[in-house]
Structure formats: structure tokens, C-alpha cells
Design a protein around this motif. Structure first.
Motif, PDB file in Angstrom:
ATOM      1  N   ARG A 121       2.004   4.960  -5.037  1.00 26.11           N
ATOM      2  CA  ARG A 121       1.628   6.308  -4.613  1.00 26.11           C
ATOM      3  C   ARG A 121       2.843   7.160  -4.239  1.00 26.11           C
ATOM      4  O   ARG A 121       2.700   8.253  -3.708  1.00 26.11           O
ATOM      5  CB  ARG A 121       0.693   6.245  -3.392  1.00 26.11           C
ATOM      6  N   SER A 122       4.031   6.662  -4.465  1.00 28.63           N
ATOM      7  CA  SER A 122       5.228   7.342  -3.969  1.00 28.63           C
ATOM      8  C   SER A 122       5.365   8.760  -4.506  1.00 28.63           C
ATOM      9  O   SER A 122       5.853   9.652  -3.804  1.00 28.63           O
ATOM     10  CB  SER A 122       6.480   6.531  -4.315  1.00 28.63           C
ATOM     11  N   ALA A 123       4.939   8.994  -5.732  1.00 33.97           N
ATOM     12  CA  ALA A 123       5.076  10.331  -6.321  1.00 33.97           C
ATOM     13  C   ALA A 123       4.227  11.359  -5.582  1.00 33.97           C
ATOM     14  O   ALA A 123       4.549  12.558  -5.576  1.00 33.97           O
ATOM     15  CB  ALA A 123       4.696  10.297  -7.796  1.00 33.97           C
ATOM     16  N   ALA A 124       3.147  10.913  -4.946  1.00 32.42           N
ATOM     17  CA  ALA A 124       2.265  11.843  -4.248  1.00 32.42           C
ATOM     18  C   ALA A 124       2.924  12.439  -3.016  1.00 32.42           C
ATOM     19  O   ALA A 124       2.548  13.527  -2.561  1.00 32.42           O
ATOM     20  CB  ALA A 124       0.978  11.129  -3.846  1.00 32.42           C
ATOM     21  N   ASP A 125       3.919  11.749  -2.470  1.00 35.87           N
ATOM     22  CA  ASP A 125       4.578  12.236  -1.256  1.00 35.87           C
ATOM     23  C   ASP A 125       5.306  13.552  -1.475  1.00 35.87           C
ATOM     24  O   ASP A 125       5.522  14.313  -0.526  1.00 35.87           O
ATOM     25  CB  ASP A 125       5.561  11.179  -0.735  1.00 35.87           C
ATOM     26  N   ALA A 126       5.690  13.805  -2.703  1.00 32.34           N
ATOM     27  CA  ALA A 126       6.463  15.011  -2.997  1.00 32.34           C
ATOM     28  C   ALA A 126       5.576  16.207  -3.352  1.00 32.34           C
ATOM     29  O   ALA A 126       6.083  17.280  -3.687  1.00 32.34           O
ATOM     30  CB  ALA A 126       7.432  14.733  -4.148  1.00 32.34           C
ATOM     31  N   VAL A 127       4.241  16.034  -3.285  1.00 29.41           N
ATOM     32  CA  VAL A 127       3.315  17.089  -3.712  1.00 29.41           C
ATOM     33  C   VAL A 127       2.670  17.751  -2.499  1.00 29.41           C
ATOM     34  O   VAL A 127       2.199  17.074  -1.585  1.00 29.41           O
ATOM     35  CB  VAL A 127       2.220  16.510  -4.631  1.00 29.41           C
ATOM     36  N   ASP A 128       2.681  19.082  -2.483  1.00 31.92           N
ATOM     37  CA  ASP A 128       2.020  19.851  -1.430  1.00 31.92           C
ATOM     38  C   ASP A 128       0.504  19.741  -1.629  1.00 31.92           C
ATOM     39  O   ASP A 128      -0.014  20.111  -2.689  1.00 31.92           O
ATOM     40  CB  ASP A 128       2.449  21.316  -1.525  1.00 31.92           C
ATOM     41  N   PRO A 129      -0.250  19.240  -0.637  1.00 34.83           N
ATOM     42  CA  PRO A 129      -1.701  19.072  -0.795  1.00 34.83           C
ATOM     43  C   PRO A 129      -2.450  20.340  -1.183  1.00 34.83           C
ATOM     44  O   PRO A 129      -3.519  20.269  -1.798  1.00 34.83           O
ATOM     45  CB  PRO A 129      -2.147  18.578   0.587  1.00 34.83           C
ATOM     46  N   THR A 130      -1.910  21.516  -0.855  1.00 36.85           N
ATOM     47  CA  THR A 130      -2.606  22.760  -1.188  1.00 36.85           C
ATOM     48  C   THR A 130      -2.663  23.014  -2.682  1.00 36.85           C
ATOM     49  O   THR A 130      -3.382  23.903  -3.131  1.00 36.85           O
ATOM     50  CB  THR A 130      -1.930  23.961  -0.501  1.00 36.85           C
TER      51      THR A 130
END
Length: 292
Positions: A274-283
């Protein structure tokens, strides 16, 4: 002239993890003619593409409940018309599918297959040992709970409640006063509320009942519903239910636990990054423009 069933247009999009168990509800209505039909039976073709009874059954199963209650002859024609129209329109499409359609199809396929795995896990037999263990966990250490049977007279003001209490102290019949003066729905039945246990009544009412002796009448008690004059009719100790009384509930609980364990075990055993998800703004989830 009968209007076309335009409400069927969106039914092709599944909204749950698994299709409902629709194969059983109509089984008893099978006729000799129906037994010759299979899911592969073709009912129409559109430019060489088959539409089958199976397609229609699934389409009906995904309809909202109120539409499934329509007469079969109405649904049959409406569903078939829709499938013919949708097939013709889909064949008329040219070029690559929009991203939103491709992603929706991916999600739907993933959801349906995952739902099938869960359904199989939920359908497994529950052993007597598992049932007994679930019962022991839920009830073996449970203390008996006190239940009450009470009646009340509900009034709008404290003054009215005090006046009723005075009449009762002077010998008036509780049930008759409830029928005459209670503003609550139990009034016509003499104010009786039946049996109830902890947490089933609002706190002030429950506290007042717990402090009464059987046959006693409370002073006026205020709740958000108004002013109550309460009579404790009976009280009893409620023991834990017997296993047979809660068997169905426990079987469902065991199956749900198994399904949840399967979800957790399968997910933990998978190679998930899931590491790539850390760089994504949830909005970004609200950015529908990305699907254009």
C-alpha cells in the motif's frame, strides 16, 4: 396502452457483493413447460448475439424489490425489451470504452467474485461443537436479568400527573384511569406495557420502575414523553435462553465469524503493498475529471 418499463434501465449495475439467492423463491411454481428451460435457453438474438433466460433471471434479481413484485408477464416483456435495447445500443458503440466504464466493470467483477467466495464460506455446515462453543461464550457466564411488567398513565403536565396520583391513592382503579386519562398509546389497554428488561425504557422511567415494589404506584416521573404515573405489576428473573431457542441466531453468528476470518486470513496471506497510497491526497476521490 401500457407504458414501457423505463424503470429497468439501470438494473444491470449490481449494488451488492453477491447476487441475491433468487433461485429458490420461485422453485415451487415450476411447471412442466418450465422444466424444459435452462439458463442457456435463448429467447432473442440481436445481430447474432444471444439473450438467454439466464440473462433475464439475473436482470430480474437485481431489480428493486417493488418491481420484482410485478406480474411475471409484465416483467418478462419489460426485461426482454430492455436487454434487446441495451444489446443493440452496446453493439452500436464505436471506439475504446470510457475509463469510467472499464473501471466500473472491473470493480463489479471483483465484487461479485469476492461475494461468491464469502457466500461459500457462509454456507458451510456448523458443527455441534462450534454451536456449543458459541453458546457458552454468549451465555455461560451470563447473570440472570431482572424483567418488569408495568403499567403507566401518561399525562401532559406535572399538575395532571399529581391529580391522577391523588385519585389512585384514594382508591381509583389504575386501568380505568389509564383508559380515561392517559395520552399514551397504551391508554386504551389500561396502560399496560408488558414485560421489559434493562435498557428497553428511557432511564428515568426504568429507574422509577426498579425502585417500586410489586403493586406499588410511583410519584409522577418526567421523561421526554411527558409525565408518567407508573404501577409495577410484576417482576421476574430472566434466565439465559436454552441452546435450541437461539440455535438459528448462533449458527448465523458462527458463519459470520468464519467469513470474517476468511477475509482476514486471505488478505493477510496476500502480497499487499500500500506504500504508493501514502503519496496520494485523499480528496482526489472527488475528482471525477480523472475518469474522462
Amino acid at each position: 396502452m401500457q407504458k414501457p418499463l423505463t424503470f429497468l434501465a439501470p438494473f444491470m449495475v449490481a449494488a451488492s457483493l453477491a447476487l441475491p439467492a433468487f433461485a429458490q423463491d420461485d422453485a415451487a411454481a415450476n411447471t412442466d413447460a418450465q422444466t424444459a428451460v435452462t439458463a442457456e435457453t435463448v429467447v432473442a438474438t440481436v445481430n447474432g448475439t444471444n439473450i438467454t433466460i439466464g440473462n433475464m433471471i439475473i436482470a430480474r434479481a437485481t431489480l428493486p424489490e417493488q418491481y420484482q413484485q410485478l406480474p411475471p408477464e409484465v416483467l418478462f416483456k419489460g426485461i426482454l425489451d430492455q436487454l434487446v435495447q441495451q444489446t443493440a445500443l452496446s453493439q452500436d458503440y464505436e471506439g475504446d470504452l470510457p475509463t469510467r466504464i472499464t473501471l466500473a466493470l472491473e470493480n463489479e467483477r471483483r465484487q461479485l467474485i469476492a461475494g461468491e467466495v464469502i457466500e461459500k464460506a457462509m454456507a458451510q455446515d456448523v458443527s455441534e461443537e462450534e454451536l456449543q462453543a458459541a453458546y457458552d461464550e454468549a451465555y455461560a457466564a451470563a447473570e440472570p436479568t431482572e424483567e418488569f411488567s408495568a403499567s403507566h398513565i401518561l399525562l401532559e403536565t406535572e399538575e395532571d400527573a399529581k391529580a391522577v396520583k391523588t385519585e389512585l391513592d384514594e382508591g381509583a382503579d389504575f386501568a380505568e384511569l389509564a383508559k380515561e386519562k392517559s395520552t399514551g398509546p397504551s391508554g386504551p389497554a389500561g396502560g399496560t406495557l408488558g414485560w421489559f428488561g434493562p435498557g428497553m425504557m428511557v432511564p428515568a422511567f426504568e429507574t422509577a420502575v426498579a425502585e417500586l415494589e410489586v403493586g406499588a404506584v410511583s410519584e409522577p416521573v418526567e421523561t421526554q414523553f411527558g409525565w408518567h404515573v407508573i404501577k409495577l405489576d410484576e417482576k421476574r428473573q430472566k434466565e439465559a435462553p436454552k441452546l435450541e431457542e437461539v440455535k438459528d441466531e448462533l449458527e448465523t453468528q458462527v458463519r459470520q465469524v468464519k467469513a470474517q476470518a476468511l477475509i482476514e486470513e486471505t488478505t493477510e496471506a496476500a502480497d499487499v503493498d500500500r506504500s504508493a497510497a501514502d503519496a496520494v491526497d485523499p480528496t482526489v476521490l472527488t475528482n471525477l475529471g480523472l475518469l474522462e
